[in-house]
Enzyme design. Structure first.
Site, short mmCIF file in Angstrom:
data_model
loop_
_atom_site.label_atom_id
_atom_site.label_comp_id
_atom_site.label_asym_id
_atom_site.label_seq_id
_atom_site.Cartn_x
_atom_site.Cartn_y
_atom_site.Cartn_z
N ARG A 164 0.82 -1.21 0.00
CA ARG A 164 0.00 0.00 0.00
C ARG A 164 0.86 1.26 0.00
O ARG A 164 0.55 2.23 -0.68
CB ARG A 164 -0.96 0.01 1.18
CG ARG A 164 -2.04 -1.08 1.06
CD ARG A 164 -2.94 -1.11 2.25
NE ARG A 164 -2.17 -1.46 3.44
CZ ARG A 164 -2.49 -1.12 4.67
NH1 ARG A 164 -3.56 -0.43 4.92
NH2 ARG A 164 -1.73 -1.47 5.68
N ASN A 220 -6.54 -2.94 2.21
CA ASN A 220 -6.49 -4.39 2.35
C ASN A 220 -7.90 -4.92 2.50
O ASN A 220 -8.77 -4.25 3.08
CB ASN A 220 -5.67 -4.80 3.57
CG ASN A 220 -4.19 -4.61 3.37
OD1 ASN A 220 -3.70 -4.56 2.26
ND2 ASN A 220 -3.47 -4.49 4.48
#
Length: 153
Positions: free
Chosen positions: A77, A95
């Site tokens: 990320r 996520n």
């Protein structure tokens, strides 16, 4: 001896500089760069013009994505966030409970395609992308996100 005469020192030939005023170094460098200019290279000022071009009239492309593989945790990320910031892409990623990363990207055409390629093939050094699925690409008149962000559940 005139400025164009040469003098021999041992086996070396040395040109004696002229006593007349020389051209400025800048004009010599400019003439060299004009004759040896690489057509693929652009000047710094031309680069700045291209970077700061007003893109408000260009359409914005948007699509959702889901990345499968070893992509859980902060690393993927964060790399996605950094890449999006570098390209000027807006959107989000997070996520999921299925151990994937989902998100949405919005950008002008070049940045949009660059981000899609990066998501599909690169990712972060600590991730292994098995596949990346993209949703339908839509064309928007303007951005709906102000920046790229990581969504935390």
């Amino acid at each position: 001896m005139t400025s164009n005469e040469t003098q021999t020192e041992g086996k070396r030939r040395v040109t004696i500089p002229s006593a007349t005023p020389e051209k400025s170094v800048e004009s010599n460098q400019e003439s060299k760069s004009e004759t040896n200019e690489d057509p693929k290279r652009i000047s710094h000022s031309e680069f700045q013009k291209r970077v700061t071009t007003d893109r408000s009239n260009e359409p914005v492309f948007s699509c959702q994505f889901e990345v499968f593989g070893i992509v859980q945790g902060v690393s993927f990320r964060m790399y996605t966030l950094r890449r999006a910031q570098k390209l000027g892409v807006r959107g989000w990623c997070k996520n999921t409970t299925e151990n994937t990363v989902k998100g949405e990207i919005q950008a002008h055409q070049h940045a949009f395609e660059s981000m899609r390629l990066w998501l599909k093939h690169t990712g972060s050094p600590t991730s292994r992308i098995d596949k990346c699925i993209f949703g339908d690409t839509t064309e928007l008149s303007e951005f709906t996100f102000s920046n790229f962000s990581i969504v935390v559940d």
